[in-house]
Write a protein that holds these residues in place. Structure first.
Motif, PDB file in Angstrom:
ATOM      1  N   MET A  19      82.950  29.083 -54.888  1.00 50.60           N
ATOM      2  CA  MET A  19      82.571  28.551 -53.583  1.00 50.60           C
ATOM      3  C   MET A  19      82.391  27.033 -53.628  1.00 50.60           C
ATOM      4  SD  MET A  19      80.115  31.553 -52.081  1.00 50.60           S
ATOM      5  CE  MET A  19      80.799  31.918 -50.474  1.00 50.60           C
ATOM      6  N   ILE A  73      82.319  29.251 -44.908  1.00 48.28           N
ATOM      7  CA  ILE A  73      81.980  29.717 -46.246  1.00 48.28           C
ATOM      8  C   ILE A  73      80.472  29.884 -46.298  1.00 48.28           C
ATOM      9  CG2 ILE A  73      82.000  29.146 -48.706  1.00 48.28           C
ATOM     10  CD1 ILE A  73      84.657  27.737 -48.243  1.00 48.28           C
ATOM     11  N   ASP A 129      77.169  31.419 -48.309  1.00 55.11           N
ATOM     12  CA  ASP A 129      76.648  31.851 -49.598  1.00 55.11           C
ATOM     13  C   ASP A 129      75.326  32.578 -49.373  1.00 55.11           C
ATOM     14  OD1 ASP A 129      76.236  32.246 -52.265  1.00 55.11           O
ATOM     15  OD2 ASP A 129      76.137  30.126 -52.815  1.00 55.11           O
ATOM     16  N   SER A 157      79.525  35.356 -49.680  1.00 60.12           N
ATOM     17  CA  SER A 157      78.997  35.944 -50.906  1.00 60.12           C
ATOM     18  C   SER A 157      77.678  36.627 -50.584  1.00 60.12           C
ATOM     19  CB  SER A 157      78.766  34.841 -51.945  1.00 60.12           C
ATOM     20  OG  SER A 157      78.000  35.308 -53.024  1.00 60.12           O
ATOM     21  N   TYR A 161      80.020  25.203 -43.888  1.00 58.36           N
ATOM     22  CA  TYR A 161      79.427  25.721 -45.123  1.00 58.36           C
ATOM     23  C   TYR A 161      77.937  25.978 -44.919  1.00 58.36           C
ATOM     24  CZ  TYR A 161      78.073  25.831 -50.104  1.00 58.36           C
ATOM     25  OH  TYR A 161      77.573  26.181 -51.336  1.00 58.36           O
TER      26      TYR A 161
END
Length: 298
Positions: A45, A152, A154, A184, A79
């Protein structure tokens, strides 16, 4: 292609965090990136978001090379890191306005992302006054400010209570209808609820990359059956292709077969031949969690 990873390896000294991995992600698609601690998830990532560079291989995001077109990648990616760094003393609208200036987007966009992420009831408060669920919404709103094609995320649902989990899950699913989301998480139930596809990584290697439904179409199945009378496990183990028999409670049994063939007819015949009545007879889908454990146990 929204994300294209080709032959990527990453070395930290003599340790190989990523080992020649390749995958592609299209649009719109929600992909869960799974793996045990230390598997290489965070490393991948960070490469995708230009924080670090790969030792080998090529990575493109929105057709921009992460090494050669760093600024273009950063402008086209939203992000949300795991720790979701926020300025707690700033008001929600103030924080988003601050970042809107950095991205050079209009003030109208601020209100759009507030409404999209369900922040309207809390938008007048300081971020430090918000629950973790609403702070996650602020992070998502910030990631969406510049209307990126790729998000993205996380660990976006870590630490949320059940109600917050449902809200954030539904929000991600809504956003994923028009964008690429690469996330994730350690919460397998959330992957099953949100994702179209999973990529599982272990010890720096990709060990599975499939649509979610394909992971359940394996070589095993579990049948749940309830009889009207107790049956010895040894008799049930005489059924063809039986792997395990578990008496879960009362007269209810979970029978695992080493085949993808529907074995309920065999269980029905067994009951008929032994003059047993069947009170329930269902197939049980293997959970992603059990599949994950199986694939990452070595």
């Amino acid at each position: 292609m929204s994300i294209a990873v080709e032959g990527v390896s990453k070395l930290y000294g003599n340790q190989k965090a990523l080992n020649n991995i390749s995958f592609k992600v299209g649009k719109p698609e929600i992909v869960g990136f799974l793996g045990p601690n230390g598997a290489g998830k965070s490393t991948m990532m960070k490469i995708l978001t230009t924080f670090i560079q790969a030792s080998e291989g090529q990575v493109k995001v929105n057709n921009f090379d992460v090494n050669q077109n760093t600024m273009d990648v950063q402008k086209s990616v939203g992000y949300l890191p795991e720790n979701n760094p926020l300025y707690l003393d700033m008001y929600v609208k103030e924080y988003l306005a601050f970042n809107a200036q950095i991205f050079n987007v209009s003030k109208a966009r601020i209100q759009e992302v507030i409404e999209l992420t369900g922040l309207s009831p809390e938008s007048h408060k300081k971020i430090g006054q918000l629950s973790k669920g609403y702070r996650q919404r602020v992070g998502l709103a910030n990631a969406l400010l510049h209307d990126p094609d790729v998000l993205i995320l996380d660990e976006p649902t870590t630490g949320l209570d059940p109600n917050q989990l449902v809200d954030i899950r539904n929000l991600i699913k809504t956003i994923g209808k028009t964008k690429t989301i690469f996330l994730s998480t350690h919460i397998m139930q959330e992957v099953e609820a949100m994702c179209d596809r999973v990529i599982i990584i272990n010890k720096g290697n990709i060990i599975a990359d499939k649509k979610l439904h394909e992971l359940h179409d394996g070589k095993e199945q579990t049948v749940i059956v309830e009889f009207d009378y107790r049956v010895e496990d040894a008799f049930l183990k005489k059924l063809p292709k039986v792997k395990t028999v578990t008496n879960t409670h009362g007269f209810v049994y979970e029978i695992t077969f080493s085949t993808s063939e529907d074995m309920r007819s065999h269980v029905f015949d067994f009951a008929h031949d032994n003059q047993l009545k069947i009170l329930q007879l269902n197939q049980k889908n293997a959970s992603l969690e059990s599949l994950f454990r199986e694939l990452t146990s070595n």
